[in-house]
Design a protein around this motif. Structure first.
Motif, mmCIF file in Angstrom:
data_model
loop_
_atom_site.group_PDB
_atom_site.id
_atom_site.type_symbol
_atom_site.label_atom_id
_atom_site.label_comp_id
_atom_site.label_asym_id
_atom_site.label_seq_id
_atom_site.Cartn_x
_atom_site.Cartn_y
_atom_site.Cartn_z
ATOM 1 N N THR A 40 -3.336 180.052 40.664
ATOM 2 C CA THR A 40 -2.955 178.750 41.201
ATOM 3 C C THR A 40 -1.557 178.302 40.810
ATOM 4 O OG1 THR A 40 -3.977 177.665 39.295
ATOM 5 C CG2 THR A 40 -5.352 177.954 41.278
ATOM 6 N N HIS A 41 -1.022 178.814 39.703
ATOM 7 C CA HIS A 41 0.289 178.351 39.237
ATOM 8 C C HIS A 41 0.866 179.352 38.257
ATOM 9 C CE1 HIS A 41 3.430 175.498 38.182
ATOM 10 N NE2 HIS A 41 3.146 175.672 36.900
ATOM 11 N N THR A 42 2.144 179.629 38.416
ATOM 12 C CA THR A 42 2.864 180.483 37.476
ATOM 13 C C THR A 42 4.068 179.710 36.970
ATOM 14 O OG1 THR A 42 2.170 182.466 38.669
ATOM 15 C CG2 THR A 42 4.042 182.704 37.176
ATOM 16 N N GLN A 43 4.288 179.781 35.663
ATOM 17 C CA GLN A 43 5.411 179.048 35.085
ATOM 18 C C GLN A 43 6.031 179.843 33.950
ATOM 19 O OE1 GLN A 43 4.744 174.887 34.375
ATOM 20 N NE2 GLN A 43 6.076 174.881 32.587
ATOM 21 N N VAL A 44 7.353 179.882 33.946
ATOM 22 C CA VAL A 44 8.112 180.469 32.850
ATOM 23 C C VAL A 44 9.037 179.374 32.346
ATOM 24 C CG1 VAL A 44 9.858 182.194 32.236
ATOM 25 C CG2 VAL A 44 7.981 182.811 33.761
ATOM 26 N N GLY A 45 9.170 179.269 31.022
ATOM 27 C CA GLY A 45 10.033 178.255 30.440
ATOM 28 C C GLY A 45 11.425 178.285 31.054
ATOM 29 N N GLU A 46 11.976 177.111 31.276
ATOM 30 C CA GLU A 46 13.283 176.982 31.927
ATOM 31 C C GLU A 46 14.354 177.839 31.248
ATOM 32 O OE1 GLU A 46 16.074 173.227 32.660
ATOM 33 O OE2 GLU A 46 14.027 172.940 33.415
ATOM 34 N N GLU A 47 14.304 177.913 29.932
ATOM 35 C CA GLU A 47 15.310 178.677 29.191
ATOM 36 C C GLU A 47 15.178 180.186 29.396
ATOM 37 O OE1 GLU A 47 11.786 178.013 26.454
ATOM 38 O OE2 GLU A 47 12.838 176.862 27.976
ATOM 39 N N HIS A 48 14.083 180.634 30.016
ATOM 40 C CA HIS A 48 13.873 182.067 30.246
ATOM 41 C C HIS A 48 13.839 182.431 31.728
ATOM 42 C CE1 HIS A 48 13.248 182.933 26.038
ATOM 43 N NE2 HIS A 48 12.431 181.904 25.960
ATOM 44 N N GLU A 51 15.157 185.950 34.029
ATOM 45 C CA GLU A 51 15.122 187.142 33.182
ATOM 46 C C GLU A 51 14.076 188.168 33.649
ATOM 47 O OE1 GLU A 51 14.661 186.030 29.055
ATOM 48 O OE2 GLU A 51 16.137 184.427 29.237
ATOM 49 N N GLY A 52 13.404 187.893 34.757
ATOM 50 C CA GLY A 52 12.386 188.805 35.262
ATOM 51 C C GLY A 52 11.046 188.665 34.567
#
Length: 94
Positions: A40-48, A51-52
């Motif tokens: 339902t949702h994927t999130q990577v920290g803004e600082e990363h 970077e793939g």
């Protein structure tokens, strides 16, 4: 990304987490429906971002679903886009 980066399933929180040195860098949330996981949702920290890491996270999560004999629903636009770009994961769609 260092070698200690790994993707782990946190079933209690209904998500796969990308972890490095004990820090969660991102996650892919899902709703379980039997052996089918609806991402339902994927999130990577803004600082990363950029970077793939999102692709690594989704790839490893889908590989785990495959290894467990499950199927997926790609409600998350990122997961849907990943599967469209990587046809080898199309067989996982419920």
């Amino acid at each position: 990304m260092t070698t200690d980066t790994q993707v782990r399933k946190d079933a209690a929180r209904n998500r796969y987490e990308l972890v490095q040195g004990g820090e969660v860098l991102g996650y892919a949330a899902y709703e379980a429906q039997g052996d089918t996981l609806d991402f339902t949702h994927t999130q990577v920290g803004e600082e990363h971002q950029g970077e793939g890491l999102g692709e690594r996270l989704v790839r490893d999560a889908l590989d785990d679903v495959r290894a467990r004999g499950g199927k997926v629903v790609a409600s998350c636009p990122f997961v849907d886009s990943f599967i469209r770009k990587h046809a080898e994961y199309g067989d996982l769609l419920a």
